[in-house]
Design a protein around this motif. Sequence first.
Motif, short mmCIF file in Angstrom:
data_model
loop_
_atom_site.label_atom_id
_atom_site.label_comp_id
_atom_site.label_asym_id
_atom_site.label_seq_id
_atom_site.Cartn_x
_atom_site.Cartn_y
_atom_site.Cartn_z
N VAL A 76 0.83 -1.21 0.00
CA VAL A 76 0.00 0.00 0.00
C VAL A 76 0.86 1.25 0.00
CG1 VAL A 76 -1.75 1.26 1.29
CG2 VAL A 76 -1.90 -1.22 1.13
N GLU A 77 1.98 1.20 0.70
CA GLU A 77 2.84 2.36 0.82
C GLU A 77 3.84 2.49 -0.33
OE1 GLU A 77 4.71 1.82 4.54
OE2 GLU A 77 2.91 2.25 5.74
N SER A 78 3.82 1.60 -1.28
CA SER A 78 4.76 1.68 -2.39
C SER A 78 4.48 2.90 -3.26
CB SER A 78 4.69 0.42 -3.24
OG SER A 78 3.43 0.30 -3.86
N ASN A 106 0.90 6.70 -6.18
CA ASN A 106 0.63 7.60 -7.32
C ASN A 106 -0.74 7.39 -7.92
OD1 ASN A 106 3.19 8.69 -7.04
ND2 ASN A 106 4.11 7.28 -8.54
N VAL A 107 -1.32 6.19 -7.74
CA VAL A 107 -2.63 5.89 -8.31
C VAL A 107 -3.76 6.30 -7.37
CG1 VAL A 107 -4.08 4.00 -9.16
CG2 VAL A 107 -1.65 4.01 -9.65
N ILE A 108 -3.49 6.35 -6.06
CA ILE A 108 -4.55 6.60 -5.07
C ILE A 108 -5.26 7.93 -5.28
CG2 ILE A 108 -4.88 7.12 -2.61
CD1 ILE A 108 -3.06 4.79 -1.98
N PRO A 109 -4.56 9.06 -5.57
CA PRO A 109 -5.31 10.32 -5.77
C PRO A 109 -6.37 10.24 -6.86
CG PRO A 109 -2.98 10.76 -5.48
CD PRO A 109 -3.12 9.28 -5.59
N GLY A 110 -6.13 9.47 -7.89
CA GLY A 110 -7.14 9.33 -8.93
C GLY A 110 -8.32 8.49 -8.51
N ARG A 111 -8.12 7.61 -7.50
CA ARG A 111 -9.20 6.77 -7.01
C ARG A 111 -10.04 7.46 -5.96
NH1 ARG A 111 -10.81 2.23 -9.30
NH2 ARG A 111 -11.24 1.32 -7.24
N GLN A 135 -2.46 9.94 3.77
CA GLN A 135 -3.38 8.94 4.28
C GLN A 135 -4.07 8.23 3.12
OE1 GLN A 135 -6.14 10.76 6.97
NE2 GLN A 135 -4.55 11.45 8.42
N VAL A 136 -4.33 6.95 3.34
CA VAL A 136 -4.99 6.14 2.31
C VAL A 136 -6.43 5.92 2.72
CG1 VAL A 136 -4.96 3.95 1.09
CG2 VAL A 136 -2.81 4.99 1.81
N PRO A 137 -7.39 6.28 1.87
CA PRO A 137 -8.80 6.04 2.21
C PRO A 137 -9.06 4.58 2.50
CG PRO A 137 -8.62 7.47 0.29
CD PRO A 137 -7.25 6.96 0.57
N LEU A 194 -5.01 0.55 -11.15
CA LEU A 194 -4.75 0.19 -9.77
C LEU A 194 -4.25 -1.25 -9.65
CD1 LEU A 194 -4.84 0.88 -6.75
CD2 LEU A 194 -7.24 0.15 -6.75
N ALA A 195 -4.89 -2.18 -10.39
CA ALA A 195 -4.47 -3.58 -10.32
C ALA A 195 -3.04 -3.75 -10.81
CB ALA A 195 -5.42 -4.45 -11.14
#
Length: 791
Positions: free
Chosen positions: A112-114, A119-124, A133-135, A263-264
Amino acid sequence: MLEARLQSQQRSSQNGRETSLWSSGFGMKLEAVTPFLGKYRPFVGRCCQTCTPKSWESLFHRSIMDLGFCNVIQVKEENTRFRGWLVRRLCYFLWSLEQHIPPCQDAPQKVVESTGVQNVIPGRAPGGAGEGQVPSHVKREVQRILGHIQAPPRPFLLRLVSWALLRILNCLFLNVQLHKGQMKMVHKAAQAGSPLVLLSTHKSLLDGILLPFVLLSQGLGVLRVAWDPRTCSPILRALLKKLGGLFLPPEANLSLDSSEGVLARAVVHAAVEQLLVSGQPLLIFLEEPPGAQGPRLSALGQTWLGLVVQAVQVGIVPDAMLVPVAMTYDLVPDAPRDTYHASAPLGLWTGALAVLWSLRGWGCSRRACVRVHLAQPFSLHEYTVNARSCWGSRQTLEQLLQPIVLGQCTVIPDTEKVQEWTPVTRPLLALKEEDQLLVRRLSCHVLNACVASSAVMSTAIMATLLLFKHQKLLGEFSWLTEETLLRGFDVGFSGQLQCLVQHTLSLLRPHVALLRVQQGDLLVVLRPGPGLAHLARLSSEVLPAFLSEAVGACAVWGLLVGRVLPEGPWELQGIELLSQNQLYHQILLLLHLLPQDLLLLQPCQSSYCYCQEVLDRLIQCGLLVAEETPGSRPACDTGRRRLSAKLLWKPSGDFTDSDSDDFEEAEGRYFRLSQQSRCPDFFLFLCRLLSPLLKAFAQAATFLHRGQLPDTESGYAEQLLRFLEATAQEEGFFECVDPNLAISAVWTFRDLGVLQQMPSPAGPMLHLSPTFASRDNQEKLERFIRQFICA
């Protein structure tokens, strides 16, 4: 040297005839022959000196050649720390308990922290949680995808499966041989600190279980295996993940602009990066699963290899050691045809039935042998630096061969052939185009190394003799074995010649009939029918050892067929002079026609360099003899020569073993067929090695005006297969009745421009090209192919 070896063979055969006769279990009288194996046994598996010269020197020492073999399924009291009568009865169980299983727990939090996932999380989750922080819903999604990929290995389950597998393997096989020297090379590479990535062939569904067992027994830890999710049911996937298996999630194959696919793919990248950082060995299959009809190179294997290449290029790990691996079997103990189909996933119940079927059908009289081959490891970083300098221009098969087939020109373009049959997956498409080409060429290079290091088994040699050179099996078995060893290929058997022949015939008993004749001799007769196709598939394992000579022999036959009568005596054919330029031209034509999946040429080697290698092989084996023309310098003259005005050096890909690197000097060189007594039979034997493939191509050309087009690729291949079966019933030649040969013919004709693929509402459809709609051009195509087929 060849003549001296032939004389020694004649003397040994004469001495053998004077000894007493040996009676086998079949009641036949055979000569008692001294064991001949081991004299010329080569050490195979050295890495490419052109692409990886440092690895070639550093990870090999000549002392490891003498370490010999070990049987990894032979576990005795000495393999445990305990002694006593109870230990001798429980040695399998105690051995499994003593196996070292290092902790290899997966770290979901690190994934998760990679960087890629972050870099993909903001788009999700736009405008969601605060910075850093990760939702929670994104974290759950990442963990769900990671659960599809892998699971923490269970040590207790690993030990239990190792114990059960040890008992099953001892029931299925006589032995599972591994060279200690090859294992020492792998241990030395593992001690260097870089992660190990094993790239393997895929001969059986058992490979993914047998290889981890072998490496665990040799102290390499838990091997993470990249499985094909199409071949396993959900329950079996869950079990394999607990044993160290890896699976590509289905979302990874979504389109490049899909948020779920992005994401995958980021999670898969992060999981592979963490696996490499932890130092766990990874196994990737470069070939498609057994029974699958299609290209030889696996698209899924290239995907996993691309993830490793990208991890090294971005600096996650400084380097990775690639180890080519091959498994060879006397006979593959897979599930029966009605139990397993390539399109249906294999479940626990189906796998259990397959094991019971194998244990029932493979009694003590049919137990086979297995060889595990570990080639010399090499540095991935070193390969990526050196391999890019070997890339040149390439053209399609239609541009190279179609004008020559139609008689529009005779000059072959000075470029390489491009032939990519393996589809590109979405994760591989996400890489740069240059990196995609690097992965494809690396896959072909490693698969070539796997095939070159594979041992030829006794069933392959026997099947080849039965199909193409059936006279005196006992003497020819010895001859073909020694010829294989002298070409730098190892064999997967040893022992008394009579015992080998008896064991091999017992394994091939369903496909041959054994008849007793006068004086207690045994006559081996092939059973007509589809069983011949099975023998042809077994004999294909011998082809890599003789591929260069087989290509050269078919090319020579193509030159002679237009000059002398095919049924004429060998002496008349030996009168014809063959220029070196003509030989180069004919060899290049055949090289371009043959599929890349068969040739597996190294990407660092040009076609012209391979042409010279073919010619050198024909001279070395005694089929071609240099002809000295009056007034010309003898070919063996090493006197002083004038320096030409041209530069005397060329790029590395253009070096050959000939006397000069300039092909223009080949105009004055001529050859003729040797008149030695053994040459006609050996020449026909080499030509027949390629006859199943070439006859399938010729039949495909005949079928052009009979096939129902338009049709899908699979539908037209099925039509062609039925035509091959009908023709085989008439002519009795069942060797070319193979679905893979039919698909290869369809794809080759598509690349050649004979068939055209056009889009339609029902999907891509094949149409007959307007150029080959006329019967005249179809006959030209058939004549072009049949010129290489020895009648």
